[in-house]
Design an enzyme around this catalytic site. Structure first.
Site, PDB file in Angstrom:
ATOM      1  N   PRO A   1       1.112  16.102  15.006  1.00 30.07           N
ATOM      2  CA  PRO A   1      -0.121  16.084  14.209  1.00 30.07           C
ATOM      3  C   PRO A   1       0.119  15.635  12.761  1.00 30.07           C
ATOM      4  O   PRO A   1      -0.700  14.917  12.199  1.00 30.07           O
ATOM      5  CB  PRO A   1      -0.603  17.538  14.280  1.00 30.07           C
ATOM      6  CG  PRO A   1      -0.061  18.047  15.587  1.00 30.07           C
ATOM      7  CD  PRO A   1       1.262  17.356  15.784  1.00 30.07           C
TER       8      PRO A   1
ATOM      9  N   GLY B   1       3.163  10.729  12.086  1.00 29.56           N
ATOM     10  CA  GLY B   1       2.901   9.580  12.946  1.00 29.56           C
ATOM     11  C   GLY B   1       3.806   8.426  12.573  1.00 29.56           C
ATOM     12  O   GLY B   1       4.826   8.171  13.210  1.00 29.56           O
TER      13      GLY B   1
ATOM     14  N   ARG C   1       7.311  -2.319  22.117  1.00 30.55           N
ATOM     15  CA  ARG C   1       6.629  -3.262  21.208  1.00 30.55           C
ATOM     16  C   ARG C   1       6.779  -4.697  21.696  1.00 30.55           C
ATOM     17  O   ARG C   1       5.877  -5.518  21.513  1.00 30.55           O
ATOM     18  CB  ARG C   1       7.232  -3.128  19.804  1.00 30.55           C
ATOM     19  CG  ARG C   1       6.861  -1.835  19.139  1.00 30.55           C
ATOM     20  CD  ARG C   1       7.773  -1.522  17.969  1.00 30.55           C
ATOM     21  NE  ARG C   1       7.375  -0.271  17.343  1.00 30.55           N
ATOM     22  CZ  ARG C   1       8.093   0.373  16.433  1.00 30.55           C
ATOM     23  NH1 ARG C   1       9.265  -0.116  16.047  1.00 30.55           N
ATOM     24  NH2 ARG C   1       7.659   1.497  15.915  1.00 30.55           N
TER      25      ARG C   1
ATOM     26  N   ARG D   1     -24.842 -20.946  26.673  1.00 32.43           N
ATOM     27  CA  ARG D   1     -25.918 -20.370  25.855  1.00 32.43           C
ATOM     28  C   ARG D   1     -26.585 -21.453  25.002  1.00 32.43           C
ATOM     29  O   ARG D   1     -25.898 -22.173  24.273  1.00 32.43           O
ATOM     30  CB  ARG D   1     -25.309 -19.290  24.955  1.00 32.43           C
ATOM     31  CG  ARG D   1     -26.237 -18.727  23.919  1.00 32.43           C
ATOM     32  CD  ARG D   1     -27.250 -17.792  24.535  1.00 32.43           C
ATOM     33  NE  ARG D   1     -28.075 -17.170  23.519  1.00 32.43           N
ATOM     34  CZ  ARG D   1     -29.191 -16.501  23.794  1.00 32.43           C
ATOM     35  NH1 ARG D   1     -29.579 -16.364  25.059  1.00 32.43           N
ATOM     36  NH2 ARG D   1     -29.899 -15.959  22.843  1.00 32.43           N
TER      37      ARG D   1
ATOM     38  N   ASP E   1     -18.710 -12.061  18.109  1.00 33.90           N
ATOM     39  CA  ASP E   1     -19.704 -12.733  17.270  1.00 33.90           C
ATOM     40  C   ASP E   1     -20.368 -13.869  18.054  1.00 33.90           C
ATOM     41  O   ASP E   1     -21.597 -14.009  18.064  1.00 33.90           O
ATOM     42  CB  ASP E   1     -18.981 -13.271  16.026  1.00 33.90           C
ATOM     43  CG  ASP E   1     -19.915 -13.962  15.051  1.00 33.90           C
ATOM     44  OD1 ASP E   1     -21.133 -13.764  15.163  1.00 33.90           O
ATOM     45  OD2 ASP E   1     -19.425 -14.696  14.183  1.00 33.90           O
TER      46      ASP E   1
ATOM     47  N   GLU F   1       2.700   2.405  18.241  1.00 34.42           N
ATOM     48  CA  GLU F   1       3.972   1.660  18.293  1.00 34.42           C
ATOM     49  C   GLU F   1       4.267   0.989  16.952  1.00 34.42           C
ATOM     50  O   GLU F   1       4.748  -0.145  16.909  1.00 34.42           O
ATOM     51  CB  GLU F   1       3.912   0.597  19.394  1.00 34.42           C
ATOM     52  CG  GLU F   1       3.650   1.159  20.763  1.00 34.42           C
ATOM     53  CD  GLU F   1       4.914   1.676  21.407  1.00 34.42           C
ATOM     54  OE1 GLU F   1       6.002   1.443  20.848  1.00 34.42           O
ATOM     55  OE2 GLU F   1       4.808   2.327  22.455  1.00 34.42           O
TER      56      GLU F   1
ATOM     57  N   THR G   1       2.348   0.934  13.002  1.00 32.53           N
ATOM     58  CA  THR G   1       1.103   0.306  12.541  1.00 32.53           C
ATOM     59  C   THR G   1       1.402  -1.075  11.962  1.00 32.53           C
ATOM     60  O   THR G   1       2.552  -1.412  11.670  1.00 32.53           O
ATOM     61  CB  THR G   1       0.429   1.163  11.448  1.00 32.53           C
ATOM     62  OG1 THR G   1       1.253   1.141  10.280  1.00 32.53           O
ATOM     63  CG2 THR G   1       0.216   2.615  11.895  1.00 32.53           C
TER      64      THR G   1
HETATM   65  C1  LIG Z   1      -4.397   5.869  22.195  1.00 30.74           C
HETATM   66  C2  LIG Z   1      -3.085   6.212  21.537  1.00 30.74           C
HETATM   67  C3  LIG Z   1      -1.961   6.387  22.327  1.00 30.74           C
HETATM   68  C4  LIG Z   1      -0.745   6.771  21.747  1.00 30.74           C
HETATM   69  N1  LIG Z   1       0.344   7.013  22.560  1.00 30.74           N
HETATM   70  C5  LIG Z   1       1.465   7.570  22.023  1.00 30.74           C
HETATM   71  C6  LIG Z   1       2.547   8.015  22.853  1.00 30.74           C
HETATM   72  O1  LIG Z   1       2.519   7.820  24.087  1.00 30.74           O
HETATM   73  N2  LIG Z   1       3.595   8.648  22.298  1.00 30.74           N
HETATM   74  C7  LIG Z   1       3.667   8.881  20.941  1.00 30.74           C
HETATM   75  O2  LIG Z   1       4.654   9.483  20.491  1.00 30.74           O
HETATM   76  N3  LIG Z   1       2.666   8.469  20.107  1.00 30.74           N
HETATM   77  C8  LIG Z   1       1.580   7.829  20.615  1.00 30.74           C
HETATM   78  N4  LIG Z   1       0.537   7.433  19.795  1.00 30.74           N
HETATM   79  C9  LIG Z   1       0.621   7.736  18.374  1.00 30.74           C
HETATM   80  C10 LIG Z   1       0.859   6.522  17.498  1.00 30.74           C
HETATM   81  O3  LIG Z   1       2.166   6.057  17.673  1.00 30.74           O
HETATM   82  C11 LIG Z   1       0.534   6.927  16.041  1.00 30.74           C
HETATM   83  O4  LIG Z   1      -0.861   7.065  15.962  1.00 30.74           O
HETATM   84  C12 LIG Z   1       1.057   5.914  15.041  1.00 30.74           C
HETATM   85  O5  LIG Z   1       2.453   6.001  14.926  1.00 30.74           O
HETATM   86  C13 LIG Z   1       0.445   6.105  13.643  1.00 30.74           C
HETATM   87  O6  LIG Z   1       0.542   7.422  13.242  1.00 30.74           O
HETATM   88  P1  LIG Z   1      -0.750   8.193  12.687  1.00 30.74           P
HETATM   89  O7  LIG Z   1      -1.867   8.001  13.645  1.00 30.74           O
HETATM   90  O8  LIG Z   1      -0.327   9.585  12.370  1.00 30.74           O
HETATM   91  O9  LIG Z   1      -1.151   7.440  11.364  1.00 30.74           O
HETATM   92  P2  LIG Z   1      -0.505   7.614   9.917  1.00 30.74           P
HETATM   93  O10 LIG Z   1       0.970   7.539   9.993  1.00 30.74           O
HETATM   94  O11 LIG Z   1      -1.112   8.819   9.266  1.00 30.74           O
HETATM   95  O12 LIG Z   1      -1.039   6.301   9.190  1.00 30.74           O
HETATM   96  C14 LIG Z   1      -2.379   6.191   8.699  1.00 30.74           C
HETATM   97  C15 LIG Z   1      -2.463   4.927   7.844  1.00 30.74           C
HETATM   98  O13 LIG Z   1      -1.547   5.023   6.754  1.00 30.74           O
HETATM   99  C16 LIG Z   1      -0.697   3.903   6.758  1.00 30.74           C
HETATM  100  N5  LIG Z   1       0.646   4.258   6.281  1.00 30.74           N
HETATM  101  C17 LIG Z   1       1.405   5.341   6.602  1.00 30.74           C
HETATM  102  N6  LIG Z   1       2.575   5.297   5.959  1.00 30.74           N
HETATM  103  C18 LIG Z   1       2.576   4.144   5.241  1.00 30.74           C
HETATM  104  C19 LIG Z   1       3.512   3.510   4.374  1.00 30.74           C
HETATM  105  N7  LIG Z   1       4.724   4.028   4.125  1.00 30.74           N
HETATM  106  N8  LIG Z   1       3.158   2.346   3.799  1.00 30.74           N
HETATM  107  C20 LIG Z   1       1.970   1.775   4.053  1.00 30.74           C
HETATM  108  N9  LIG Z   1       1.036   2.320   4.855  1.00 30.74           N
HETATM  109  C21 LIG Z   1       1.344   3.493   5.440  1.00 30.74           C
HETATM  110  C22 LIG Z   1      -0.640   3.452   8.209  1.00 30.74           C
HETATM  111  O14 LIG Z   1      -0.222   2.103   8.305  1.00 30.74           O
HETATM  112  C23 LIG Z   1      -2.083   3.670   8.628  1.00 30.74           C
HETATM  113  O15 LIG Z   1      -2.864   2.594   8.167  1.00 30.74           O
HETATM  114  C24 LIG Z   1      -0.658   6.962  20.346  1.00 30.74           C
HETATM  115  C25 LIG Z   1      -1.793   6.724  19.543  1.00 30.74           C
HETATM  116  C26 LIG Z   1      -2.992   6.344  20.134  1.00 30.74           C
HETATM  117  C27 LIG Z   1      -4.184   6.113  19.257  1.00 30.74           C
END
Ligand SMILES: Cc1cc2nc3c(=O)[nH]c(=O)nc-3n(C[C@H](O)[C@H](O)[C@H](O)COP(=O)(O)OP(=O)(O)OC[C@H]3O[C@@H](n4cnc5c(N)ncnc54)[C@H](O)[C@@H]3O)c2cc1C
Length: 388
Positions: free
Chosen positions: A137, A140, A246, A271, A340, A367, A369
């Site tokens: 939680p 990420g 990835r 269309r 679009d 995988e 961001t």
């Molecule tokens: C449908 C789905 C399936 C998934 N499946 C898996 C799975 O099987 N196993 C697993 O372990 N995880 C899984 N994930 C999790 C996924 O890997 C994470 O959501 C991802 O790593 C991003 O983490 P977060 O959502 O906490 O976002 P955050 O890390 O909180 O990031 C939020 C924003 O802040 C930006 N950010 C954060 N740090 C920085 C930085 N240093 N510099 C610039 N920008 C930054 C990010 O780029 C993003 O725009 C899944 C997610 C989804 C939505």
């Protein structure tokens, strides 16, 4: 009419007969088995589990791995399978990515002989489903901060913590859970039904609705030493799995982009607006189609080169970051432009575009961001890490 793929620049001429055959098999599976049911699955937020046995039979699970019943395909063949599956839906490709790259690969690379014997044939044949628990939680993009712990107690390990956003979590027979020990991060195979291990689904998703996404909870969950992957040491082990997945995403999103492009191209010729002329006769419409096919072609070449390098064991994680980041951004933009061009029809699920668009928002985030991969590329070209 049967889907023929998208090949503007004779990229197919760079593929071997064997590669074309693998792609044809995956394409037929997608067209005949997956596409007809995926819209309803997406509406109903249901994972089409009934497709797993045939995908296993066709060798799609752990396709580029060797031994234990795996198909030992080349990385280009594997990529082409991902492409065809994601043409149907990113959720279907996600299932196969997790099973192969995030569960089977680490067991093969870091597991004991017993773990390999027990799990790989079952995972390859679809008799068992796996999930990969890294994200938490509060952690990420920065999994190094994870709070889940594994404490040694006699012959056992005691796991405590929460994992979230885990693909396949509630349907998995085996969860690969990454946890902090006194000796650094380690991976543990936690079987469904282990006391102290529970899973629950995340609801309310507008993306990846045909894929199961779950939370995992570990409360004094005891597993034996035989559950630990003996060769997985430190964060580099889970990161190496992510590099495998990835790579598959870099190929997979091509399928979604090609489906969006082809849908929009065909629609624009049918269309009619203004003097009974097809919208394809307008320069602004053609410019969008020209942008899409150009970017798809560049992305096809990038994916193919990555696959060839991977087959020669020359592909580096920073290459994969560029592949994943570029191709996902390209696919997302193709989905938006296609939406679009379909006007109001573009928002309905009569067409696949809005579904791809919503799915690709997840693919941009998971995988690694888009930002994080930009930082990997930035570090590679400057030598200066900028993550913190
Ligand atoms: C449908 C789905 C399936 C998934 N499946 C898996 C799975 O099987 N196993 C697993 O372990 N995880 C899984 N994930 C999790 C996924 O890997 C994470 O959501 C991802 O790593 C991003 O983490 P977060 O959502 O906490 O976002 P955050 O890390 O909180 O990031 C939020 C924003 O802040 C930006 N950010 C954060 N740090 C920085 C930085 N240093 N510099 C610039 N920008 C930054 C990010 O780029 C993003 O725009 C899944 C997610 C989804 C939505």
């Amino acid at each position: 009419m049967a889907y023929k793929g998208v090949d503007y620049f004779a990229v197919d001429s760079l593929l071997s007969d064997q590669e074309l055959l693998v792609r044809q098999t995956a394409r037929r599976f997608s067209s005949e088995q997956a596409v007809p049911l995926i819209r309803d699955c997406y509406r109903d937020a249901r994972f089409p589990r009934e497709l797993v046995p045939e995908m296993a039979e066709l060798g799609f699970l752990g396709a580029n791995l060797e031994g234990y019943g795996c198909a030992a395909m080349s990385n280009v063949e594997y990529g082409l399978i991902m492409q065809e599956l994601e043409r149907a839906d990113s959720g279907l490709r996600s299932f196969v990515s997790v099973q192969g790259a995030l569960v089977m690969f680490p067991i093969l690379a870091y597991g004991s002989d017993e773990q390999k014997q027990k799990w790989l044939p079952a995972l390859q044949s679809g008799r068992a489903i796996g999930c990969f628990g890294l994200t938490e939680p509060d952690f990420g993009s920065n999994p190094a901060g994870m709070r889940t712990t594994a404490r040694r107690e006699g012959a056992c390990w005691v796991l405590n913590g929460e994992k979230t956003w885990i693909t396949n979590g509630t349907v998995a027979d085996i969860a690969l859970v990454w946890a902090r020990t006194d000796d650094g991060i380690r991976g543990f195979l936690v079987e469904r039904g282990t006391v102290g291990f529970t899973t629950s689904d995340i609801h309310g998703k507008w993306s990846m609705r045909a894929s199961v996404t779950s939370s995992l909870s570990l409360a004094d969950c005891r597993v034996g030493e035989d559950a630990r992957l003996p060769e997985a040491k430190g964060l580099k082990a889970p990161l190496s799995c992510l590099t495998q997945a990835r790579f598959g995403i870099g190929w997979g999103v091509l399928g979604a982009a090609m489906d969006c492009y082809e849908t929009a191209r065909e629609y624009s010729t049918l269309r009619k607006q203004f003097d009974d002329r097809p919208i394809a006769s307008h320069q602004l419409v053609q410019e969008k189609l020209a942008w899409m096919i150009t970017e798809i072609t560049k992305a096809q070449l990038l994916a193919l080169h990555a696959g060839r390098l991977k087959d020669q064991k020359k592909l580096e994680p920073a290459h994969v970051s560029m592949l994943k980041r570029n191709n996902v951004a390209m696919a997302l933009e193709c989905a938006r432009l296609s939406r679009d061009l379909l006007g109001a029809n573009g928002i309905t699920d009569e067409y696949p575009i809005m579904r791809h668009l919503c799915n690709l928002e997840t693919v941009k985030t998971y995988e690694g961001t888009d930002h994080i991969h930009a930082l990997v590329i930035g570090e590679r070209v400057t030598g200066v890490p900028a993550y913190k």
